[in-house]
Design an enzyme around this catalytic site. Structure first.
Site, PDB file in Angstrom:
ATOM      1  CG  HIS A 167      -2.249  -3.034  -7.126  1.00  0.00           C
ATOM      2  ND1 HIS A 167      -2.550  -4.018  -6.232  1.00  0.00           N
ATOM      3  CD2 HIS A 167      -3.427  -2.410  -7.398  1.00  0.00           C
ATOM      4  CE1 HIS A 167      -3.846  -3.991  -5.960  1.00  0.00           C
ATOM      5  NE2 HIS A 167      -4.402  -3.031  -6.663  1.00  0.00           N
ATOM      6  CG  HIS A 181      -7.950  -7.938  -3.951  1.00  0.00           C
ATOM      7  ND1 HIS A 181      -6.857  -7.529  -4.656  1.00  0.00           N
ATOM      8  CD2 HIS A 181      -9.034  -7.554  -4.682  1.00  0.00           C
ATOM      9  CE1 HIS A 181      -7.252  -6.921  -5.776  1.00  0.00           C
ATOM     10  NE2 HIS A 181      -8.566  -6.921  -5.803  1.00  0.00           N
ATOM     11  CD  GLU A 193      -4.709  -9.872  -2.086  1.00  0.00           C
ATOM     12  OE1 GLU A 193      -4.609  -8.642  -2.017  1.00  0.00           O
ATOM     13  OE2 GLU A 193      -4.505 -10.497  -3.135  1.00  0.00           O
ATOM     14  CD  GLU A 242      -3.413  -7.684  -6.342  1.00  0.00           C
ATOM     15  OE1 GLU A 242      -2.347  -7.070  -6.423  1.00  0.00           O
ATOM     16  OE2 GLU A 242      -4.047  -7.788  -5.276  1.00  0.00           O
ATOM     17  CD  GLU A 295       1.048  -4.874  -5.509  1.00  0.00           C
ATOM     18  OE1 GLU A 295       0.410  -5.521  -6.355  1.00  0.00           O
ATOM     19  OE2 GLU A 295       0.675  -4.770  -4.334  1.00  0.00           O
ATOM     20  CD1 TRP A 341      -8.728   2.820  -8.136  1.00  0.00           C
ATOM     21  CD2 TRP A 341      -6.800   2.732  -9.279  1.00  0.00           C
ATOM     22  NE1 TRP A 341      -7.915   1.878  -7.546  1.00  0.00           N
ATOM     23  CE2 TRP A 341      -6.726   1.802  -8.213  1.00  0.00           C
ATOM     24  CE3 TRP A 341      -5.705   2.854 -10.134  1.00  0.00           C
ATOM     25  CZ2 TRP A 341      -5.603   1.005  -7.983  1.00  0.00           C
ATOM     26  CZ3 TRP A 341      -4.587   2.055  -9.903  1.00  0.00           C
ATOM     27  CH2 TRP A 341      -4.543   1.148  -8.845  1.00  0.00           C
ATOM     28  CB  THR A 378      -0.250  -6.317   0.016  1.00  0.00           C
ATOM     29  OG1 THR A 378      -1.502  -6.980  -0.036  1.00  0.00           O
ATOM     30  CG2 THR A 378       0.829  -7.245  -0.478  1.00  0.00           C
ATOM     31  CG  ASP A 393      -7.592  -2.056  -5.859  1.00  0.00           C
ATOM     32  OD1 ASP A 393      -8.629  -1.402  -5.683  1.00  0.00           O
ATOM     33  OD2 ASP A 393      -7.020  -2.172  -6.969  1.00  0.00           O
ATOM     34  CD  GLU A 394      -2.955  -5.281  -2.576  1.00  0.00           C
ATOM     35  OE1 GLU A 394      -3.634  -6.291  -2.795  1.00  0.00           O
ATOM     36  OE2 GLU A 394      -1.919  -5.009  -3.223  1.00  0.00           O
TER      37      GLU A 394
HETATM   38 FE   LIG Z   1      -1.474  -5.683  -5.198  1.00  0.00          FE
HETATM   39 FE   LIG Z   2      -3.046  -8.149  -3.518  1.00  0.00          FE
END
Ligand SMILES: [Fe+2]
Ligand SMILES: [Fe+2]
Length: 330
Positions: free
Chosen positions: A116, A202, A166, A113, A75, A32, A169, A198-199
């Site tokens: 975000h 990560h 990570e 990142e 972010e 995305w 978040t 995503d976090e």
């Molecule tokens: Fe982030």
């Molecule tokens: Fe992150």
């Protein structure tokens, strides 16, 4: 060559496999971009959708909007995090185009990142709830004020730090997504849910990379983990400032705690998760220092829990923030 650098080089192949498995290719259909998540003002449907976005955002509580903005600003200070990463010998990108697995990961991680803060800022702009200029000024202050990652440039400590952050978040964005969903805000729910996913990827990378270090050098990893925890994991946005509130980060954290987006209990749970994932209590350390570190780490969650039981919450008025329309911000 120091033992740490030797260890980090020895696990590079596994780090590469891990990164390939965890990163999403940019041109993949499932990947995305922020633009996908907000209405397009160039079309009539998009303009109508902006009205829907605004009316849904109007239903959110001030405190949930404030915590979302604090997360957005965190972010947006991404340049500080990439800089921090690159201060650690053994994982850093010396030329900016290094072809080592660590350097390739750090660039691809930063690139993921970057989306975000952009996605959250687009939502914030369209929501009509937020004084964007005050938010932008806070971000500018925060990046200018910097961030002390408190790892002393130790790459093992960096992997502990990133594993924690990570995860933190991930928890924070997923909780905002859930609360936005309950309040009927589909756009914010979707954005924070995707950011949280995503976090989560990560966090999986950093925890697994740190586990490789624990396998290769258990004593060194235990000492680094304990050292990081003694200094306490730094909060990336702790030096945020909006030009008027000297306690801005403390006020933001207090509200995040009160509405259950990010709590001290969660910090303890992440500690326990890392202890388990890295098998801390089952390792057999060789040195005295590592044995002491192991005992310290095993007892830490219990000690923190006692401290949080004594925690007193304090009232933070919404007027302490410049970030909202309709309060001090306008
Ligand atoms: Fe982030
Ligand atoms: Fe992150």
């Amino acid at each position: 060559m120091s033992l740490q650098i030797e260890v980090l080089q020895s696990i590079e192949k596994d780090v590469d496999i891990l990164a390939t498995e965890i990163l999403r290719p940019v041109d993949d259909d499932s990947n995305w971009q922020p633009t996908d998540l907000v209405p397009d003002p160039a079309t009539d449907e998009g303009c109508a959708e902006i009205q829907t976005l605004k009316s849904q955002a109007a239903e959110l509580s001030d405190r949930l909007v404030l915590v979302t903005v604090g997360n957005l600003i965190t972010e947006e200070a991404l340049p500080s995090y990439q800089t921090a990463f690159n201060r650690h010998v053994g994982v850093n990108d010396l030329t900016g185009v290094d072809d080592t697995p660590w350097a390739r990961w750090s660039r691809a991680w930063t690139a993921e990142e970057k989306r975000h803060g952009v996605a959250m800022s687009l939502w914030a702009r369209f929501s009509g709830r937020i004084n964007m200029r005050a938010v932008e000024a806070t971000t500018q202050h925060l990046i200018g004020n910097g961030f002390d990652v408190r790892t002393g440039s130790d790459p093992y400590e960096l992997l502990v730090f990133t594993s924690f952050q990570e995860n933190a978040t991930l928890v924070s964005h997923k909780n905002v997504a859930q609360q936005a969903g309950h309040a009927g805000d589909r756009h914010l729910q979707k954005i924070c849910s995707l950011v949280g996913t995503d976090e989560a990827r990560h966090a999986r990378f950093y925890k697994a990379a740190a586990r490789l270090v624990f396998n290769a050098d258990p004593d060194g990893a235990l000492v680094a983990f304990a050292s990081m925890m003694k200094k306490q994991v730094g909060m990336p946005a702790e030096r945020m400032y909006d030009g008027s509130n000297a306690n801005l980060f403390a006020d933001f954290s207090e509200i995040a705690q009160q509405i259950g987006v990010y709590t001290s209990e969660k910090y303890i749970e992440i500690m326990e998760l890392c202890n388990q994932y890295w098998n801390v209590e089952k390792l057999v350390p060789q040195s005295d220092d590592a044995r002491k570190a192991q005992d310290f780490l095993a007892s830490l969650p219990g000690r923190y829990r006692k401290l949080t039981e004594r925690r007193r919450s304090r009232e933070v008025p919404v007027s302490s923030f410049t970030w909202l329309m309709g309060t001090r911000g306008t």
